[in-house]
Scaffold this motif. Sequence first.
Motif, PDB file in Angstrom:
ATOM      1  N   MET A   1      -5.118  48.912   1.587  1.00  0.00           N
ATOM      2  CA  MET A   1      -6.169  48.489   2.504  1.00  0.00           C
ATOM      3  C   MET A   1      -6.664  47.096   2.118  1.00  0.00           C
ATOM      4  SD  MET A   1      -9.776  50.459   3.393  1.00  0.00           S
ATOM      5  CE  MET A   1      -8.898  51.873   4.065  1.00  0.00           C
ATOM      6  N   SER A   2      -6.905  46.256   3.106  1.00  0.00           N
ATOM      7  CA  SER A   2      -7.395  44.908   2.870  1.00  0.00           C
ATOM      8  C   SER A   2      -8.856  44.933   2.441  1.00  0.00           C
ATOM      9  CB  SER A   2      -7.254  44.080   4.145  1.00  0.00           C
ATOM     10  OG  SER A   2      -7.998  42.892   4.060  1.00  0.00           O
ATOM     11  N   VAL A   3      -9.239  43.941   1.609  1.00  0.00           N
ATOM     12  CA  VAL A   3     -10.636  43.802   1.198  1.00  0.00           C
ATOM     13  C   VAL A   3     -11.543  43.685   2.414  1.00  0.00           C
ATOM     14  CG1 VAL A   3     -12.242  42.143   0.171  1.00  0.00           C
ATOM     15  CG2 VAL A   3     -10.228  42.852  -1.097  1.00  0.00           C
ATOM     16  N   GLN A   4     -11.059  43.057   3.474  1.00  0.00           N
ATOM     17  CA  GLN A   4     -11.874  42.823   4.664  1.00  0.00           C
ATOM     18  C   GLN A   4     -12.340  44.130   5.303  1.00  0.00           C
ATOM     19  OE1 GLN A   4     -12.164  39.439   5.033  1.00  0.00           O
ATOM     20  NE2 GLN A   4     -13.851  39.740   6.466  1.00  0.00           N
ATOM     21  N   GLU A   5     -11.616  45.217   5.037  1.00  0.00           N
ATOM     22  CA  GLU A   5     -11.949  46.509   5.634  1.00  0.00           C
ATOM     23  C   GLU A   5     -12.869  47.341   4.758  1.00  0.00           C
ATOM     24  OE1 GLU A   5      -8.290  48.442   7.350  1.00  0.00           O
ATOM     25  OE2 GLU A   5      -7.322  46.828   6.226  1.00  0.00           O
ATOM     26  N   LEU A   6     -13.154  46.874   3.540  1.00  0.00           N
ATOM     27  CA  LEU A   6     -13.891  47.672   2.570  1.00  0.00           C
ATOM     28  C   LEU A   6     -15.377  47.352   2.568  1.00  0.00           C
ATOM     29  CD1 LEU A   6     -11.424  47.378  -0.459  1.00  0.00           C
ATOM     30  CD2 LEU A   6     -11.494  49.151   1.317  1.00  0.00           C
ATOM     31  N   THR A   7     -16.154  48.299   2.063  1.00  0.00           N
ATOM     32  CA  THR A   7     -17.569  48.069   1.791  1.00  0.00           C
ATOM     33  C   THR A   7     -17.725  47.782   0.311  1.00  0.00           C
ATOM     34  OG1 THR A   7     -18.310  49.490   3.599  1.00  0.00           O
ATOM     35  CG2 THR A   7     -19.872  49.087   1.810  1.00  0.00           C
ATOM     36  N   ILE A   8     -18.340  46.643  -0.011  1.00  0.00           N
ATOM     37  CA  ILE A   8     -18.516  46.203  -1.394  1.00  0.00           C
ATOM     38  C   ILE A   8     -19.957  46.467  -1.813  1.00  0.00           C
ATOM     39  CG2 ILE A   8     -18.184  44.321  -3.028  1.00  0.00           C
ATOM     40  CD1 ILE A   8     -15.659  45.096  -1.357  1.00  0.00           C
ATOM     41  N   GLY A   9     -20.143  47.297  -2.807  1.00  0.00           N
ATOM     42  CA  GLY A   9     -21.474  47.563  -3.335  1.00  0.00           C
ATOM     43  C   GLY A   9     -21.726  46.724  -4.573  1.00  0.00           C
ATOM     44  N   VAL A  10     -22.954  46.253  -4.723  1.00  0.00           N
ATOM     45  CA  VAL A  10     -23.325  45.446  -5.892  1.00  0.00           C
ATOM     46  C   VAL A  10     -24.523  46.094  -6.570  1.00  0.00           C
ATOM     47  CG1 VAL A  10     -23.912  43.167  -6.764  1.00  0.00           C
ATOM     48  CG2 VAL A  10     -22.515  43.363  -4.702  1.00  0.00           C
ATOM     49  N   LEU A  11     -24.273  46.756  -7.699  1.00  0.00           N
ATOM     50  CA  LEU A  11     -25.366  47.314  -8.493  1.00  0.00           C
ATOM     51  C   LEU A  11     -25.992  46.166  -9.272  1.00  0.00           C
ATOM     52  CD1 LEU A  11     -23.661  50.532  -9.925  1.00  0.00           C
ATOM     53  CD2 LEU A  11     -24.828  50.224  -7.728  1.00  0.00           C
ATOM     54  N   GLY A  12     -27.289  46.008  -9.146  1.00  0.00           N
ATOM     55  CA  GLY A  12     -27.922  44.813  -9.702  1.00  0.00           C
ATOM     56  C   GLY A  12     -27.856  43.668  -8.716  1.00  0.00           C
ATOM     57  N   GLY A  13     -27.769  43.999  -7.447  1.00  0.00           N
ATOM     58  CA  GLY A  13     -27.620  42.976  -6.407  1.00  0.00           C
ATOM     59  C   GLY A  13     -28.869  42.152  -6.166  1.00  0.00           C
ATOM     60  N   THR A  14     -29.986  42.518  -6.796  1.00  0.00           N
ATOM     61  CA  THR A  14     -31.188  41.709  -6.672  1.00  0.00           C
ATOM     62  C   THR A  14     -31.295  40.685  -7.796  1.00  0.00           C
ATOM     63  OG1 THR A  14     -32.498  43.343  -7.905  1.00  0.00           O
ATOM     64  CG2 THR A  14     -32.437  43.560  -5.512  1.00  0.00           C
ATOM     65  N   GLY A  15     -30.418  40.766  -8.806  1.00  0.00           N
ATOM     66  CA  GLY A  15     -30.387  39.778  -9.877  1.00  0.00           C
ATOM     67  C   GLY A  15     -29.580  38.561  -9.476  1.00  0.00           C
ATOM     68  N   ALA A  16     -29.602  37.520 -10.316  1.00  0.00           N
ATOM     69  CA  ALA A  16     -28.993  36.238  -9.944  1.00  0.00           C
ATOM     70  C   ALA A  16     -27.487  36.353  -9.694  1.00  0.00           C
ATOM     71  CB  ALA A  16     -29.271  35.199 -11.031  1.00  0.00           C
ATOM     72  N   GLN A  17     -26.762  36.975 -10.617  1.00  0.00           N
ATOM     73  CA  GLN A  17     -25.298  37.051 -10.469  1.00  0.00           C
ATOM     74  C   GLN A  17     -24.904  37.933  -9.296  1.00  0.00           C
ATOM     75  OE1 GLN A  17     -23.501  35.132 -12.338  1.00  0.00           O
ATOM     76  NE2 GLN A  17     -21.403  35.798 -12.050  1.00  0.00           N
ATOM     77  N   GLY A  18     -25.487  39.118  -9.239  1.00  0.00           N
ATOM     78  CA  GLY A  18     -25.150  40.029  -8.151  1.00  0.00           C
ATOM     79  C   GLY A  18     -25.521  39.476  -6.798  1.00  0.00           C
ATOM     80  N   GLY A  29     -17.903  37.400   5.648  1.00  0.00           N
ATOM     81  CA  GLY A  29     -17.795  38.450   6.648  1.00  0.00           C
ATOM     82  C   GLY A  29     -17.534  39.832   6.111  1.00  0.00           C
ATOM     83  N   LEU A  30     -17.667  40.016   4.783  1.00  0.00           N
ATOM     84  CA  LEU A  30     -17.452  41.336   4.206  1.00  0.00           C
ATOM     85  C   LEU A  30     -18.695  42.202   4.374  1.00  0.00           C
ATOM     86  CD1 LEU A  30     -15.636  40.490   0.831  1.00  0.00           C
ATOM     87  CD2 LEU A  30     -14.664  40.850   3.104  1.00  0.00           C
ATOM     88  N   SER A  31     -18.474  43.495   4.377  1.00  0.00           N
ATOM     89  CA  SER A  31     -19.572  44.450   4.407  1.00  0.00           C
ATOM     90  C   SER A  31     -20.097  44.643   2.987  1.00  0.00           C
ATOM     91  CB  SER A  31     -19.085  45.789   4.976  1.00  0.00           C
ATOM     92  OG  SER A  31     -20.120  46.757   4.952  1.00  0.00           O
ATOM     93  N   VAL A  32     -21.374  44.359   2.762  1.00  0.00           N
ATOM     94  CA  VAL A  32     -21.950  44.344   1.417  1.00  0.00           C
ATOM     95  C   VAL A  32     -23.195  45.228   1.372  1.00  0.00           C
ATOM     96  CG1 VAL A  32     -22.914  42.905  -0.418  1.00  0.00           C
ATOM     97  CG2 VAL A  32     -21.125  41.984   1.067  1.00  0.00           C
ATOM     98  N   LEU A  33     -23.295  46.029   0.306  1.00  0.00           N
ATOM     99  CA  LEU A  33     -24.480  46.827   0.050  1.00  0.00           C
ATOM    100  C   LEU A  33     -25.139  46.339  -1.238  1.00  0.00           C
ATOM    101  CD1 LEU A  33     -23.247  50.465   0.814  1.00  0.00           C
ATOM    102  CD2 LEU A  33     -24.707  49.015   2.245  1.00  0.00           C
ATOM    103  N   ILE A  34     -26.426  46.046  -1.170  1.00  0.00           N
ATOM    104  CA  ILE A  34     -27.202  45.588  -2.322  1.00  0.00           C
ATOM    105  C   ILE A  34     -27.846  46.797  -2.978  1.00  0.00           C
ATOM    106  CG2 ILE A  34     -29.130  44.165  -3.105  1.00  0.00           C
ATOM    107  CD1 ILE A  34     -26.804  42.550  -2.058  1.00  0.00           C
ATOM    108  N   GLY A  35     -27.612  46.987  -4.266  1.00  0.00           N
ATOM    109  CA  GLY A  35     -28.180  48.117  -4.972  1.00  0.00           C
ATOM    110  C   GLY A  35     -29.262  47.705  -5.948  1.00  0.00           C
ATOM    111  N   SER A  36     -30.244  48.579  -6.122  1.00  0.00           N
ATOM    112  CA  SER A  36     -31.322  48.371  -7.081  1.00  0.00           C
ATOM    113  C   SER A  36     -31.899  49.738  -7.426  1.00  0.00           C
ATOM    114  CB  SER A  36     -32.417  47.478  -6.479  1.00  0.00           C
ATOM    115  OG  SER A  36     -33.543  47.404  -7.323  1.00  0.00           O
ATOM    116  N   ARG A  37     -32.637  49.809  -8.526  1.00  0.00           N
ATOM    117  CA  ARG A  37     -33.346  51.052  -8.823  1.00  0.00           C
ATOM    118  C   ARG A  37     -34.380  51.338  -7.739  1.00  0.00           C
ATOM    119  NH1 ARG A  37     -35.416  49.771 -14.761  1.00  0.00           N
ATOM    120  NH2 ARG A  37     -35.710  47.773 -13.685  1.00  0.00           N
ATOM    121  N   ASP A  38     -34.871  50.284  -7.104  1.00  0.00           N
ATOM    122  CA  ASP A  38     -35.902  50.377  -6.071  1.00  0.00           C
ATOM    123  C   ASP A  38     -35.267  50.065  -4.719  1.00  0.00           C
ATOM    124  OD1 ASP A  38     -37.994  49.925  -4.284  1.00  0.00           O
ATOM    125  OD2 ASP A  38     -39.264  48.952  -5.773  1.00  0.00           O
TER     126      ASP A  38
END
Length: 221
Positions: A1-18, A29-38
């Motif tokens: 499956m191509s990356v373009q079809e995937l959902t990318i989650g980022v744990l720590g997505g509220t920090g600078a690197q994420g 154009g990728l589908s991205v989910l931002i993760g945080s404890r909150d």
Amino acid sequence: MSVQELTIGVLGGTGAQGRGLAYRWAKAGLSVLIGSRDAARAESSAAELRAATGSDTVAGADNAGVAARSDVVVVAVPWDAHAATLEPLRAELAGKIVVDCVNPLGFDKQGPFRLDVPEGSAAEQAAALLPESRVTASFHHVSAVLLADGDVEKVDTDVLVLGDDREATDLVRELAERIPGVRGIYGGRLRNAGQVEAFTANLIAINRRYKAHAGIRITDV
């Protein structure tokens, strides 16, 4: 499956690197989910990224929700939260590609230095905590400042990708190359992640001395 079809989650997505990585992937154009404890904080960051990128493919949720809903999950949390973040997510991350970009570093008056990790590296700790996941190591050396700067059209760097699953490392290399200017390079087995993580201390020292945002380039490849 191509990356373009995937959902990318980022744990720590509220920090600078994420946040920087999420910004670049949303712009691509990728589908991205931002993760945080909150969850509310995660959705607030996602709203900011939607406004900054003009993309409607970014959403926020708590870490467990992101882990459950994503196909590929990037771990970009602080080192001191690494084990505590991953351990409860073993079931949600089973069978999924996990990309660990955490650098176990300490800081004192002399600058940054490598911290000893009993498992050998943050990525190997992730593999131990997530035995049913396909753990890779990558994105350690990409400047968060350049990633987040909308005026920087291309990020001039190579990204090393380490892991024991060839299909997984190939997909992460493809994910890296969705960022303009970046080239994904296979960097060896997961057992070699320790020196890659530690080299970030050298890059920080270089950047402080030269007031730069240096990355790395691999020659003759």
